[in-house]
Design a protein around this motif. Structure first.
Motif, PDB file in Angstrom:
ATOM      1  N   SER A  61      -2.327  16.043  -5.671  1.00 46.05           N
ATOM      2  CA  SER A  61      -1.302  15.067  -6.049  1.00 46.05           C
ATOM      3  C   SER A  61       0.094  15.432  -5.556  1.00 46.05           C
ATOM      4  N   VAL A  62       0.289  16.664  -5.068  1.00 49.52           N
ATOM      5  CA  VAL A  62       1.638  17.146  -4.771  1.00 49.52           C
ATOM      6  C   VAL A  62       2.283  16.388  -3.610  1.00 49.52           C
ATOM      7  N   GLY A  63       1.500  15.940  -2.648  1.00 47.39           N
ATOM      8  CA  GLY A  63       2.064  15.172  -1.540  1.00 47.39           C
ATOM      9  C   GLY A  63       2.779  13.927  -2.035  1.00 47.39           C
TER      10      GLY A  63
ATOM     11  N   PRO B 119       7.670  16.824   9.460  1.00 49.34           N
ATOM     12  CA  PRO B 119       6.286  17.038   8.995  1.00 49.34           C
ATOM     13  C   PRO B 119       5.303  17.218  10.143  1.00 49.34           C
ATOM     14  N   GLN B 120       4.513  18.316  10.055  1.00 52.74           N
ATOM     15  CA  GLN B 120       3.637  18.688  11.165  1.00 52.74           C
ATOM     16  C   GLN B 120       2.408  19.460  10.706  1.00 52.74           C
ATOM     17  N   GLY B 121       2.067  19.370   9.417  1.00 50.61           N
ATOM     18  CA  GLY B 121       0.941  20.150   8.915  1.00 50.61           C
ATOM     19  C   GLY B 121      -0.387  19.826   9.568  1.00 50.61           C
ATOM     20  N   ASN B 122      -0.515  18.619  10.078  1.00 50.00           N
ATOM     21  CA  ASN B 122      -1.759  18.237  10.764  1.00 50.00           C
ATOM     22  C   ASN B 122      -1.512  17.882  12.229  1.00 50.00           C
ATOM     23  N   ILE B 123      -0.453  18.493  12.790  1.00 52.11           N
ATOM     24  CA  ILE B 123      -0.064  18.239  14.183  1.00 52.11           C
ATOM     25  C   ILE B 123       0.033  19.565  14.929  1.00 52.11           C
ATOM     26  N   ASN B 124      -0.319  19.594  16.200  1.00 56.17           N
ATOM     27  CA  ASN B 124       0.003  20.744  17.054  1.00 56.17           C
ATOM     28  C   ASN B 124       0.082  20.304  18.523  1.00 56.17           C
ATOM     29  N   HIS B 125       0.108  21.271  19.416  1.00 63.55           N
ATOM     30  CA  HIS B 125       0.332  20.961  20.834  1.00 63.55           C
ATOM     31  C   HIS B 125      -0.952  20.895  21.647  1.00 63.55           C
ATOM     32  N   PHE B 126      -2.114  21.055  21.019  1.00 74.02           N
ATOM     33  CA  PHE B 126      -3.377  21.080  21.754  1.00 74.02           C
ATOM     34  C   PHE B 126      -3.885  19.665  22.042  1.00 74.02           C
TER      35      PHE B 126
ATOM     36  N   VAL C 223      16.765  15.392   4.303  1.00 74.00           N
ATOM     37  CA  VAL C 223      16.105  15.700   3.038  1.00 74.00           C
ATOM     38  C   VAL C 223      15.044  16.768   3.265  1.00 74.00           C
ATOM     39  N   SER C 224      14.939  17.702   2.311  1.00 69.49           N
ATOM     40  CA  SER C 224      14.016  18.834   2.474  1.00 69.49           C
ATOM     41  C   SER C 224      12.658  18.541   1.866  1.00 69.49           C
ATOM     42  N   LEU C 225      11.627  19.129   2.483  1.00 71.39           N
ATOM     43  CA  LEU C 225      10.253  19.065   1.997  1.00 71.39           C
ATOM     44  C   LEU C 225       9.746  20.503   1.975  1.00 71.39           C
ATOM     45  N   PRO C 226       9.541  21.101   0.801  1.00 69.18           N
ATOM     46  CA  PRO C 226       9.247  22.537   0.705  1.00 69.18           C
ATOM     47  C   PRO C 226       7.793  22.878   0.998  1.00 69.18           C
ATOM     48  N   ALA C 227       7.320  22.493   2.163  1.00 69.53           N
ATOM     49  CA  ALA C 227       5.903  22.644   2.486  1.00 69.53           C
ATOM     50  C   ALA C 227       5.696  22.456   3.977  1.00 69.53           C
ATOM     51  N   GLU C 228       4.419  22.565   4.386  1.00 70.74           N
ATOM     52  CA  GLU C 228       3.992  22.099   5.701  1.00 70.74           C
ATOM     53  C   GLU C 228       3.339  20.739   5.476  1.00 70.74           C
ATOM     54  N   PRO C 229       4.140  19.697   5.350  1.00 69.05           N
ATOM     55  CA  PRO C 229       3.592  18.386   4.999  1.00 69.05           C
ATOM     56  C   PRO C 229       2.870  17.734   6.156  1.00 69.05           C
ATOM     57  N   PHE C 230       1.811  17.005   5.831  1.00 66.73           N
ATOM     58  CA  PHE C 230       1.142  16.193   6.836  1.00 66.73           C
ATOM     59  C   PHE C 230       2.097  15.084   7.282  1.00 66.73           C
TER      60      PHE C 230
ATOM     61  N   ALA D 103      13.301  17.631   6.798  1.00 68.14           N
ATOM     62  CA  ALA D 103      13.310  19.089   6.963  1.00 68.14           C
ATOM     63  C   ALA D 103      12.079  19.696   6.309  1.00 68.14           C
ATOM     64  N   ALA D 104      10.957  19.683   7.051  1.00 69.31           N
ATOM     65  CA  ALA D 104       9.760  20.367   6.580  1.00 69.31           C
ATOM     66  C   ALA D 104      10.043  21.868   6.517  1.00 69.31           C
ATOM     67  N   LEU D 105       9.269  22.593   5.707  1.00 72.51           N
ATOM     68  CA  LEU D 105       9.477  24.028   5.531  1.00 72.51           C
ATOM     69  C   LEU D 105      10.900  24.294   5.043  1.00 72.51           C
ATOM     70  N   GLY D 106      11.428  23.329   4.273  1.00 75.81           N
ATOM     71  CA  GLY D 106      12.776  23.435   3.754  1.00 75.81           C
ATOM     72  C   GLY D 106      12.789  23.731   2.273  1.00 75.81           C
ATOM     73  N   MET D 107      13.460  24.779   1.873  1.00 81.44           N
ATOM     74  CA  MET D 107      13.673  25.168   0.481  1.00 81.44           C
ATOM     75  C   MET D 107      12.444  25.779  -0.183  1.00 81.44           C
ATOM     76  N   GLY D 108      11.347  25.962   0.545  1.00 77.88           N
ATOM     77  CA  GLY D 108      10.168  26.530  -0.102  1.00 77.88           C
ATOM     78  C   GLY D 108       9.001  26.724   0.835  1.00 77.88           C
ATOM     79  N   GLU D 109       7.842  27.075   0.257  1.00 78.38           N
ATOM     80  CA  GLU D 109       6.694  27.473   1.054  1.00 78.38           C
ATOM     81  C   GLU D 109       5.378  27.125   0.366  1.00 78.38           C
ATOM     82  N   ILE D 110       5.283  25.915  -0.176  1.00 81.79           N
ATOM     83  CA  ILE D 110       4.063  25.530  -0.883  1.00 81.79           C
ATOM     84  C   ILE D 110       2.833  25.694  -0.002  1.00 81.79           C
ATOM     85  N   GLY D 111       2.988  25.495   1.282  1.00 79.89           N
ATOM     86  CA  GLY D 111       1.844  25.522   2.192  1.00 79.89           C
ATOM     87  C   GLY D 111       1.513  24.108   2.636  1.00 79.89           C
ATOM     88  N   TYR D 112       0.310  23.914   3.139  1.00 79.48           N
ATOM     89  CA  TYR D 112      -0.095  22.599   3.623  1.00 79.48           C
ATOM     90  C   TYR D 112      -0.171  21.598   2.474  1.00 79.48           C
TER      91      TYR D 112
END
Length: 445
Positions: free
Chosen positions: A430-432, A236-243, A371-378, A397-406
């Motif tokens: 509620s999806v998170g 999970p890295q939806g609210n993470i980056n390298h900056f 385990v897969s998480l079909p999104a860019e989860p926080f 496994a973020a971005l696994g099995m789908g592409e819901i988005g953030y």
């Protein structure tokens, strides 16, 4: 106890020059490649049970594309049908493989990608042979940073800019944990899997690249002295980056991808001595489905979006300009208009079809599970899943099995930050919690 078997194959999926790259608000026709992209297939078997993990050097994966692969595997009688976890490394310098901001994938490229996926799975399955599984945990807290900040005005802003004096505090933290899985055959490592939480968007521009996971693999191969495949599973890295906003140094470009890749390689290489054999690694595969409803816009949000659009309706995107998340923080008028239009679409042109997503869990004995998480989860979703997991090591496994988005938790919505800005396909608040519940149920069955 059944013996543990493993097979591996990979194929080059680098697009031809000219095919647009995904990851930003506008398509960027590519002008060649810094390095090659790959689809990698790892197949595992114990007794009658067979499972696979397939990793793609692309930004996102369309569930319909994955369902078609599973359907064709089933047609061929493959035991890998519906027992395969598909995930993306999320590179922002790879081709479109799913619709994004009204841009579509290249049909010929997608047909070729489907064929190559089926081929590497068949090759990997045909290569099954006795193997041993090793695993370890390590940490790195110097390469990933939280990217959503609460400003002095109380609002949340994504990527507010380096040394911005208006920053009050980061909205959250990071996940420094790195889980390593190594497969050995004939006393030699034949695959290394690394589960790392960081965004895969360091380069930008219009040159193809696997980003820092590709550079990390090359650095590890150079150290071990042969082409050991390295599969990066993004946590999970939806609210993470390298900056790092606390330094003035620029952090974009291919050199930055090389720096981060080499740094992660150094962390991993220094931790290989910690690998311990997983003596009992019998496979278990479980799947489930859930509905991921779309976000409903409030009357207040709708009125604000209409106002913003009117204020910026004449703004345009300069030719050859690539807009990124940093432009949002700077308040670029075209980007304001862009997001206002997306928010308005929630109310005026909502998606009415139900969105059904799939999760899969593959466990190896009682020690480790994926385990897969079909999104860019926080990152907070990862905290919750690992805390509730009965497995000592849980690969997410973020971005696994789908592409819901953030996807964040309810408290992440409504105060700013572009990840949770309303759009037609943004998941409901509620999806998170639904993803957490689904993952934990799979892990605990």
């Amino acid at each position: 106890m059944s013996s543990f078997e493993f097979g591996y194959a990979q194929a080059d999926i680098t697009p031809v020059r000219g095919i647009p790259l995904a990851g930003y608000f506008n398509p960027r026709p590519n002008k060649g490649a810094f390095d090659r992209l790959a689809v990698k297939a790892a197949v595992f078997r114990t007794g009658e049970k067979v499972a696979a993990i397939v990793s793609y050097d692309v930004c996102l994966l369309n569930p319909a594309f994955l369902r078609e692969i599973d359907r064709k595997l089933a047609e061929k009688g493959s035991p890998l049908a519906y027992n395969t976890l598909y995930c993306a490394t999320h590179t922002h310098t790879g081709p479109y493989t799913s619709m994004l901001f009204d841009a579509y994938p290249d049909a010929e490229y997608m047909a070729e990608l489907e064929c190559k996926t089926l081929h590497v799975l068949e090759q990997a399955f045909a290569s099954l042979a006795p193997a041993e599984l090793y695993a370890a945990e390590t940490e790195c807290s110097t390469l990933a940073f939280h990217r959503r900040f609460v400003m002095k005005n109380g609002r949340t802003l994504t990527n507010p800019g380096k040394l911005n004096p208006e920053i009050d505090h980061a909205e959250g933290g990071i996940d420094p944990q790195i889980i390593l899985m190594e497969i050995r055959q004939d006393e030699r490592p034949v695959l290394l899997i690394a589960n790392i939480s960081n965004h895969t968007d360091t380069i930008g521009g219009d040159i193809v690249s696997a980003d820092w996971p590709g550079r990390m693999e090359k650095a590890i191969q150079q150290s071990v002295g042969y082409d050991l495949p390295v599969m990066t599973i993004i946590a999970p890295q939806g609210n993470i980056n390298h900056f790092n906003v606390n330094t003035p140094d620029p952090q974009s470009g291919y050199a930055e991808a090389c720096r981060i890749g080499k740094a992660y390689a150094a962390v991993i290489l220094s931790s290989l001595y910690q690998l311990k054999k997983v003596d009992e690694c019998s496979l278990d595969i479980r799947t489930s489905e859930f509905e991921a409803p779309y976000l409903q816009l409030t009357d207040e949000e709708y009125a604000e979006a209409k106002k913003t659009y009117e204020e910026n309706k004449d703004a345009f995107m300069a030719e050859g300009r690539d807009f990124t998340s940093e432009d949002i923080a700077r308040g670029v008028p075209f980007v304001k208009k862009f997001f206002a239009e997306m928010a308005i679409g929630c109310r005026e042109n909502p998606i009415k079809e139900k969105r059904i997503e799939r999760q899969i869990m593959i466990s190896f004995g009682k020690e480790i599970a994926v385990v897969s998480l079909p999104a860019e989860p926080f990152v907070e979703l990862g905290y919750a899943i690992r805390e509730a997991s009965p497995f000592p090591m849980t690969v997410l496994a973020a971005l696994g099995m789908g592409e819901i988005g953030y996807v964040g938790l309810p408290h992440h919505y409504g105060n700013g930050g572009y990840e949770t800005s309303p759009s037609r396909d943004l998941a409901d608040r509620s999806v998170g919690e639904t993803i957490i519940k689904g993952a934990v149920e799979l892990l605990r069955k």
